[in-house]
Design a protein around this motif. Sequence first.
Motif, PDB file in Angstrom:
ATOM      1  N   GLU A  77       0.831  -1.204   0.000  1.00 39.79           N
ATOM      2  CA  GLU A  77       0.000   0.000   0.000  1.00 39.79           C
ATOM      3  C   GLU A  77       0.871   1.262   0.000  1.00 39.79           C
ATOM      4  OE1 GLU A  77      -3.288   1.789  -0.750  1.00 39.79           O
ATOM      5  OE2 GLU A  77      -3.223  -0.382  -0.525  1.00 39.79           O
ATOM      6  N   ASP A  78       1.946   1.248   0.793  1.00 40.80           N
ATOM      7  CA  ASP A  78       2.879   2.385   0.806  1.00 40.80           C
ATOM      8  C   ASP A  78       3.476   2.605  -0.580  1.00 40.80           C
ATOM      9  OD1 ASP A  78       2.412   2.767   3.491  1.00 40.80           O
ATOM     10  OD2 ASP A  78       4.292   1.830   4.159  1.00 40.80           O
ATOM     11  N   LEU A  79       3.854   1.529  -1.240  1.00 40.36           N
ATOM     12  CA  LEU A  79       4.441   1.642  -2.580  1.00 40.36           C
ATOM     13  C   LEU A  79       3.430   2.177  -3.587  1.00 40.36           C
ATOM     14  CD1 LEU A  79       6.580  -1.617  -2.723  1.00 40.36           C
ATOM     15  CD2 LEU A  79       7.425   0.732  -2.595  1.00 40.36           C
ATOM     16  N   ARG A  80       2.167   1.779  -3.441  1.00 39.12           N
ATOM     17  CA  ARG A  80       1.118   2.317  -4.322  1.00 39.12           C
ATOM     18  C   ARG A  80       0.969   3.824  -4.131  1.00 39.12           C
ATOM     19  NH1 ARG A  80      -3.134  -2.464  -3.490  1.00 39.12           N
ATOM     20  NH2 ARG A  80      -2.539  -3.715  -5.269  1.00 39.12           N
ATOM     21  N   GLU A  81       1.000   4.263  -2.866  1.00 31.28           N
ATOM     22  CA  GLU A  81       0.898   5.701  -2.592  1.00 31.28           C
ATOM     23  C   GLU A  81       2.095   6.447  -3.174  1.00 31.28           C
ATOM     24  OE1 GLU A  81       0.214   6.621   1.530  1.00 31.28           O
ATOM     25  OE2 GLU A  81      -1.362   5.106   1.697  1.00 31.28           O
ATOM     26  N   GLU A  82       3.294   5.900  -2.981  1.00 29.68           N
ATOM     27  CA  GLU A  82       4.494   6.538  -3.529  1.00 29.68           C
ATOM     28  C   GLU A  82       4.422   6.626  -5.044  1.00 29.68           C
ATOM     29  OE1 GLU A  82       8.115   4.719  -2.137  1.00 29.68           O
ATOM     30  OE2 GLU A  82       7.412   4.734  -0.068  1.00 29.68           O
ATOM     31  N   LEU A  83       3.936   5.573  -5.690  1.00 30.21           N
ATOM     32  CA  LEU A  83       3.805   5.570  -7.142  1.00 30.21           C
ATOM     33  C   LEU A  83       2.813   6.632  -7.596  1.00 30.21           C
ATOM     34  CD1 LEU A  83       4.551   4.282  -9.843  1.00 30.21           C
ATOM     35  CD2 LEU A  83       2.730   2.621  -9.460  1.00 30.21           C
ATOM     36  N   ALA A  84       1.702   6.757  -6.880  1.00 24.97           N
ATOM     37  CA  ALA A  84       0.705   7.772  -7.231  1.00 24.97           C
ATOM     38  C   ALA A  84       1.303   9.171  -7.102  1.00 24.97           C
ATOM     39  CB  ALA A  84      -0.521   7.624  -6.345  1.00 24.97           C
ATOM     40  N   ILE A  85       2.078   9.398  -6.046  1.00 21.97           N
ATOM     41  CA  ILE A  85       2.719  10.705  -5.850  1.00 21.97           C
ATOM     42  C   ILE A  85       3.714  10.982  -6.969  1.00 21.97           C
ATOM     43  CG2 ILE A  85       4.324  11.987  -4.368  1.00 21.97           C
ATOM     44  CD1 ILE A  85       2.915  10.551  -1.973  1.00 21.97           C
ATOM     45  N   LEU A  86       4.503   9.986  -7.320  1.00 18.65           N
ATOM     46  CA  LEU A  86       5.484  10.158  -8.399  1.00 18.65           C
ATOM     47  C   LEU A  86       4.804  10.438  -9.735  1.00 18.65           C
ATOM     48  CD1 LEU A  86       8.086   7.398  -7.503  1.00 18.65           C
ATOM     49  CD2 LEU A  86       8.411   9.873  -7.398  1.00 18.65           C
ATOM     50  N   LYS A  88       1.924  11.948 -10.146  1.00 16.88           N
ATOM     51  CA  LYS A  88       1.440  13.329 -10.088  1.00 16.88           C
ATOM     52  C   LYS A  88       2.589  14.307 -10.295  1.00 16.88           C
ATOM     53  CE  LYS A  88      -2.501  12.357  -7.123  1.00 16.88           C
ATOM     54  NZ  LYS A  88      -3.091  12.517  -5.782  1.00 16.88           N
ATOM     55  N   ALA A  89       3.718  14.015  -9.646  1.00 16.61           N
ATOM     56  CA  ALA A  89       4.877  14.904  -9.785  1.00 16.61           C
ATOM     57  C   ALA A  89       5.375  14.904 -11.228  1.00 16.61           C
ATOM     58  CB  ALA A  89       5.992  14.449  -8.847  1.00 16.61           C
ATOM     59  N   LEU A  90       5.412  13.745 -11.858  1.00 18.75           N
ATOM     60  CA  LEU A  90       5.849  13.661 -13.251  1.00 18.75           C
ATOM     61  C   LEU A  90       4.914  14.467 -14.143  1.00 18.75           C
ATOM     62  CD1 LEU A  90       7.770  12.377 -15.323  1.00 18.75           C
ATOM     63  CD2 LEU A  90       6.164  10.465 -15.471  1.00 18.75           C
ATOM     64  N   HIS A  91       3.627  14.349 -13.891  1.00 18.14           N
ATOM     65  CA  HIS A  91       2.649  15.097 -14.675  1.00 18.14           C
ATOM     66  C   HIS A  91       2.841  16.609 -14.500  1.00 18.14           C
ATOM     67  CE1 HIS A  91      -1.098  15.952 -16.718  1.00 18.14           C
ATOM     68  NE2 HIS A  91      -1.474  16.714 -15.689  1.00 18.14           N
ATOM     69  N   ILE A  92       3.058  17.031 -13.257  1.00 21.86           N
ATOM     70  CA  ILE A  92       3.233  18.466 -12.971  1.00 21.86           C
ATOM     71  C   ILE A  92       4.500  18.993 -13.637  1.00 21.86           C
ATOM     72  CG2 ILE A  92       3.765  20.122 -11.139  1.00 21.86           C
ATOM     73  CD1 ILE A  92       1.863  18.437  -9.349  1.00 21.86           C
ATOM     74  N   PHE A  93       5.611  18.270 -13.493  1.00 22.51           N
ATOM     75  CA  PHE A  93       6.885  18.777 -14.003  1.00 22.51           C
ATOM     76  C   PHE A  93       7.055  18.576 -15.505  1.00 22.51           C
ATOM     77  CE2 PHE A  93       8.053  18.170  -9.480  1.00 22.51           C
ATOM     78  CZ  PHE A  93       8.340  19.498  -9.202  1.00 22.51           C
ATOM     79  N   SER A  94       6.217  17.761 -16.110  1.00 23.35           N
ATOM     80  CA  SER A  94       6.350  17.544 -17.570  1.00 23.35           C
ATOM     81  C   SER A  94       5.514  18.514 -18.380  1.00 23.35           C
ATOM     82  CB  SER A  94       5.969  16.115 -17.930  1.00 23.35           C
ATOM     83  OG  SER A  94       4.598  15.875 -17.677  1.00 23.35           O
ATOM     84  N   LYS A  95       4.683  19.337 -17.711  1.00 25.78           N
ATOM     85  CA  LYS A  95       3.898  20.338 -18.425  1.00 25.78           C
ATOM     86  C   LYS A  95       4.830  21.407 -18.960  1.00 25.78           C
ATOM     87  CE  LYS A  95      -0.425  20.005 -15.889  1.00 25.78           C
ATOM     88  NZ  LYS A  95      -1.343  20.735 -15.010  1.00 25.78           N
ATOM     89  N   GLU A  96       4.508  21.876 -20.169  1.00 28.99           N
ATOM     90  CA  GLU A  96       5.326  22.944 -20.744  1.00 28.99           C
ATOM     91  C   GLU A  96       4.934  24.261 -20.107  1.00 28.99           C
ATOM     92  OE1 GLU A  96       5.989  23.337 -24.831  1.00 28.99           O
ATOM     93  OE2 GLU A  96       5.911  21.188 -25.173  1.00 28.99           O
TER      94      GLU A  96
END
Length: 98
Positions: A77-86, A88-96
Amino acid sequence: MGEQRQRYNEEFKKQAVKYVQEQTKTLPEIAEEMNIPAGTLKNWMTKYRSFENEPVGNPEKLRDIEKRLQASEREKEDLREELAILKKALHIFSKERN
């Protein structure tokens, strides 16, 4: 000349498997005790094993397995949460940025 191969009837095989299931010894130990090759006994186990003959594991072992299972579930469950956070972060930082 080679030794003649020993033949066992079905009832003997079933009784041998039942004996293995009721013991706490290892399969090789029982095979040696019965003077049967371990591979032969293992084949019989595959063919004749019935789970109602097996003793219930001791309570301590069951509790230990349950604790490890719960720890694994928490870790998963912890790994699932970490993956979800990553993600979201990838989506945020990949926006132009404009």
